[in-house]
Write a protein that holds these residues in place. Structure first.
Motif, PDB file in Angstrom:
ATOM      1  N   LEU A 179       1.223  50.797 -11.798  1.00  0.00           N
ATOM      2  CA  LEU A 179       0.329  50.660 -12.946  1.00  0.00           C
ATOM      3  C   LEU A 179      -0.872  49.785 -12.605  1.00  0.00           C
ATOM      4  N   VAL A 180      -0.618  48.670 -11.957  1.00  0.00           N
ATOM      5  CA  VAL A 180      -1.718  47.779 -11.581  1.00  0.00           C
ATOM      6  C   VAL A 180      -2.641  48.480 -10.593  1.00  0.00           C
ATOM      7  N   ALA A 181      -2.067  49.161  -9.609  1.00  0.00           N
ATOM      8  CA  ALA A 181      -2.884  49.869  -8.617  1.00  0.00           C
ATOM      9  C   ALA A 181      -3.715  50.955  -9.271  1.00  0.00           C
ATOM     10  N   ALA A 182      -3.131  51.666 -10.248  1.00  0.00           N
ATOM     11  CA  ALA A 182      -3.869  52.723 -10.931  1.00  0.00           C
ATOM     12  C   ALA A 182      -5.060  52.156 -11.693  1.00  0.00           C
ATOM     13  N   ALA A 183      -4.875  50.999 -12.347  1.00  0.00           N
ATOM     14  CA  ALA A 183      -5.981  50.365 -13.059  1.00  0.00           C
ATOM     15  C   ALA A 183      -7.088  49.954 -12.098  1.00  0.00           C
ATOM     16  N   VAL A 184      -6.713  49.385 -10.968  1.00  0.00           N
ATOM     17  CA  VAL A 184      -7.702  48.935  -9.990  1.00  0.00           C
ATOM     18  C   VAL A 184      -8.420  50.131  -9.372  1.00  0.00           C
ATOM     19  N   ASP A 185      -7.673  51.168  -9.048  1.00  0.00           N
ATOM     20  CA  ASP A 185      -8.288  52.366  -8.453  1.00  0.00           C
ATOM     21  C   ASP A 185      -9.257  53.034  -9.418  1.00  0.00           C
ATOM     22  N   ARG A 186      -8.888  53.089 -10.688  1.00  0.00           N
ATOM     23  CA  ARG A 186      -9.704  53.799 -11.673  1.00  0.00           C
ATOM     24  C   ARG A 186     -10.895  52.978 -12.145  1.00  0.00           C
ATOM     25  N   PHE A 187     -10.685  51.655 -12.316  1.00  0.00           N
ATOM     26  CA  PHE A 187     -11.716  50.844 -12.956  1.00  0.00           C
ATOM     27  C   PHE A 187     -12.261  49.722 -12.079  1.00  0.00           C
ATOM     28  N   GLY A 188     -11.694  49.546 -10.912  1.00  0.00           N
ATOM     29  CA  GLY A 188     -12.236  48.564  -9.980  1.00  0.00           C
ATOM     30  C   GLY A 188     -11.690  47.159 -10.111  1.00  0.00           C
ATOM     31  N   GLY A 189     -10.750  46.938 -11.022  1.00  0.00           N
ATOM     32  CA  GLY A 189     -10.183  45.608 -11.189  1.00  0.00           C
ATOM     33  C   GLY A 189      -9.213  45.579 -12.345  1.00  0.00           C
ATOM     34  N   LEU A 190      -8.730  44.386 -12.659  1.00  0.00           N
ATOM     35  CA  LEU A 190      -7.850  44.190 -13.808  1.00  0.00           C
ATOM     36  C   LEU A 190      -8.075  42.785 -14.335  1.00  0.00           C
ATOM     37  N   ASP A 191      -8.428  42.686 -15.608  1.00  0.00           N
ATOM     38  CA  ASP A 191      -8.737  41.393 -16.221  1.00  0.00           C
ATOM     39  C   ASP A 191      -7.631  40.870 -17.119  1.00  0.00           C
ATOM     40  N   GLN A 192      -6.965  41.766 -17.830  1.00  0.00           N
ATOM     41  CA  GLN A 192      -6.026  41.331 -18.862  1.00  0.00           C
ATOM     42  C   GLN A 192      -4.812  42.250 -18.895  1.00  0.00           C
TER      43      GLN A 192
ATOM     44  N   LEU B 257       5.139  43.149 -13.145  1.00  0.00           N
ATOM     45  CA  LEU B 257       3.736  43.373 -13.493  1.00  0.00           C
ATOM     46  C   LEU B 257       2.877  42.181 -13.084  1.00  0.00           C
ATOM     47  N   ILE B 258       3.346  40.993 -13.407  1.00  0.00           N
ATOM     48  CA  ILE B 258       2.583  39.792 -13.074  1.00  0.00           C
ATOM     49  C   ILE B 258       2.454  39.635 -11.564  1.00  0.00           C
ATOM     50  N   THR B 259       3.536  39.849 -10.845  1.00  0.00           N
ATOM     51  CA  THR B 259       3.490  39.731  -9.391  1.00  0.00           C
ATOM     52  C   THR B 259       2.415  40.640  -8.802  1.00  0.00           C
ATOM     53  N   ALA B 260       2.340  41.860  -9.321  1.00  0.00           N
ATOM     54  CA  ALA B 260       1.340  42.801  -8.815  1.00  0.00           C
ATOM     55  C   ALA B 260      -0.066  42.450  -9.282  1.00  0.00           C
ATOM     56  N   ALA B 261      -0.177  41.900 -10.495  1.00  0.00           N
ATOM     57  CA  ALA B 261      -1.499  41.683 -11.094  1.00  0.00           C
ATOM     58  C   ALA B 261      -2.120  40.335 -10.747  1.00  0.00           C
ATOM     59  N   LEU B 262      -1.345  39.383 -10.254  1.00  0.00           N
ATOM     60  CA  LEU B 262      -1.848  38.023 -10.060  1.00  0.00           C
ATOM     61  C   LEU B 262      -3.166  37.948  -9.292  1.00  0.00           C
ATOM     62  N   PRO B 263      -3.309  38.617  -8.151  1.00  0.00           N
ATOM     63  CA  PRO B 263      -4.582  38.483  -7.429  1.00  0.00           C
ATOM     64  C   PRO B 263      -5.780  38.924  -8.260  1.00  0.00           C
ATOM     65  N   ARG B 264      -5.609  39.964  -9.054  1.00  0.00           N
ATOM     66  CA  ARG B 264      -6.711  40.473  -9.881  1.00  0.00           C
ATOM     67  C   ARG B 264      -6.995  39.547 -11.056  1.00  0.00           C
ATOM     68  N   LEU B 265      -5.947  39.048 -11.705  1.00  0.00           N
ATOM     69  CA  LEU B 265      -6.144  38.130 -12.828  1.00  0.00           C
ATOM     70  C   LEU B 265      -6.877  36.877 -12.370  1.00  0.00           C
ATOM     71  N   ARG B 266      -6.543  36.397 -11.186  1.00  0.00           N
ATOM     72  CA  ARG B 266      -7.187  35.184 -10.664  1.00  0.00           C
ATOM     73  C   ARG B 266      -8.664  35.413 -10.354  1.00  0.00           C
ATOM     74  N   GLN B 267      -9.028  36.640 -10.038  1.00  0.00           N
ATOM     75  CA  GLN B 267     -10.419  36.960  -9.725  1.00  0.00           C
ATOM     76  C   GLN B 267     -11.260  37.141 -10.979  1.00  0.00           C
ATOM     77  N   SER B 268     -10.608  37.343 -12.119  1.00  0.00           N
ATOM     78  CA  SER B 268     -11.327  37.669 -13.347  1.00  0.00           C
ATOM     79  C   SER B 268     -11.932  36.431 -13.986  1.00  0.00           C
ATOM     80  N   SER B 269     -13.057  36.627 -14.647  1.00  0.00           N
ATOM     81  CA  SER B 269     -13.672  35.545 -15.424  1.00  0.00           C
ATOM     82  C   SER B 269     -13.097  35.465 -16.831  1.00  0.00           C
ATOM     83  N   CYS B 270     -12.214  36.410 -17.190  1.00  0.00           N
ATOM     84  CA  CYS B 270     -11.610  36.412 -18.537  1.00  0.00           C
ATOM     85  C   CYS B 270     -10.126  36.766 -18.439  1.00  0.00           C
ATOM     86  N   GLY B 271      -9.443  36.192 -17.459  1.00  0.00           N
ATOM     87  CA  GLY B 271      -8.042  36.511 -17.245  1.00  0.00           C
ATOM     88  C   GLY B 271      -7.166  36.104 -18.419  1.00  0.00           C
TER      89      GLY B 271
END
Length: 251
Positions: A71-84, A119-133
């Motif tokens: 799920l996290v990979a699909a969000a990143v592939d489709r939209f370029g990142g994951l914020d929330q 989910l969190i384990t997979a999403a952590l790198p993206r959440l940390r990169q976000s300005s609105c995590g």
């Protein structure tokens, strides 16, 4: 235009669908998940697109250890990142210790706290990169009140309590990085007609009668609280459980 990318599990009906509709806007990209209700998810996705959001969907069982990362990979592939992230998937199971099985307890933990952890384990790198995590996990009043209205939900109670504990620990870890982590705990909430219901109509009528504001919650009530916790207005709120229950938790 910068779009905030939000992953929502259990988005095909009820609370998850209301959250998706509430968040849909031209500056949002939504990654929507359901376990099996693909038709319901398509309807929610269509409604979100009509409000200007970009939308992608994925169907799969969150007890599958590989699905959260997919799920996290699909969000990143489709939209370029994951914020929330909104972890909503899971269902109540009414039982007592005469009928509860090992399999019931294991299933509750697999689809709620364990899926959240993955989910969190997979999403952590993206959440940390976000300005609105932001992270919001949907808990339940049954993690705090037991036997309310004569009903027991031991597997759900244990799983939701574990979910809240994980969220609080995560809030401590991510606080210095500007990522907030909170839970929303609904009280008795009206279900979609086609959705799973662990409680009879008569019991829900009684539940409304014992709730201080004398009504059942609606999915929209919960969605409003989630939208607030994901917003900039809630940037200084973390590690909390917001009870949206009409006063059910009052002493």
């Amino acid at each position: 235009m910068h779009r905030t990318t939000i992953l929502i599990t259990g988005a095909a009906s009820g609370i998850g669908a209301a959250i998706a509709r509430s968040l849909a806007a031209p500056d949002r990209a939504l990654m929507l998940h359901t376990g099996t209700n693909a038709a319901g998810l398509d309807l929610v996705a269509g409604a979100a697109r009509a409000k200007g959001a970009q939308v992608a969907t994925l169907t799969g069982d969150l007890s599958d250890p590989a699905l959260p990362a997919q799920l996290v990979a699909a969000a990143v592939d489709r939209f370029g990142g994951l914020d929330q992230l909104v972890s909503n998937a899971g269902r109540a199971q009414r039982a007592d210790f005469d009928t509860l099985s090992d399999a019931d307890l294991l299933a509750a933990f697999q689809t709620m706290p364990l899926a959240f952890f993955r989910l969190i384990t997979a999403a952590l790198p993206r959440l940390r990169q976000s300005s609105c995590g932001r992270v919001v996990a949907i808990s339940s009043f049954v993690a705090h009140l037991h036997g309310t209205n004569g009903m027991l939900f031991p597997a759900t109670s244990a799983a939701k309590a574990a979910l809240e504990a994980l969220a609080r620990s995560l809030a401590v870890q991510l606080g210095p990085e500007g990522v907030t982590v909170n839970c929303v705990a609904p009280g008795f909430t009206r279900k979609d007609p086609s959705g799973h219901a662990a409680t009879s109509g008569a019991a829900m009528d009684q539940a409304a009668a014992i709730t201080p504001n004398r009504r059942l919650g609606t999915p929209q009530d919960i969605a409003g609280a989630v939208a607030f916790l994901l917003s900039d207005a809630a940037a200084h709120i973390t590690g909390q459980t917001l009870h949206v229950d009409g006063g059910l938790m009052l002493p």
